[in-house]
Write a protein that holds these residues in place. Structure first.
Motif: not given
Length: 83
Positions: A14-33
């Motif tokens: 579960g922790l690994l899944t949350l970490l992976g999702m945070c990395v993906v959403f973080g990258f998407i936010i950086i891409l939008i910016i």
């Protein structure tokens, strides 16, 4: 040496899944910016102007009778079918 229990394995997965999702959403936010900054830069440098419209293309071919064209096509089809 004893292995991990089911509870520990589920917690770690579960922790690994949350970490992976945070990395993906973080990258998407950086891409939008970055895209918003690029949009602002292009707009600031006035690079977003549309190209001038090209002159309308006029046909230099002589006007033909559409009925004659249709008749020629129909004759060609009949000729092809009779062979």
């Amino acid at each position: 040496m004893q292995g991990m229990t089911i509870t520990e394995m589920l917690g770690q997965s579960g922790l690994l899944t949350l970490l992976g999702m945070c990395v993906v959403f973080g990258f998407i936010i950086i891409l939008i910016i970055c895209m918003k900054l690029l949009h602002g830069f292009v707009h600031l440098c006035k690079l977003d102007r549309e190209a001038p419209a090209a002159a309308p293309v006029t046909s230099t071919a002589p006007k033909t009778d559409d009925g004659a064209v249709v008749a020629a096509i129909a004759a060609a089809i009949r000729e092809k079918e009779s062979v």
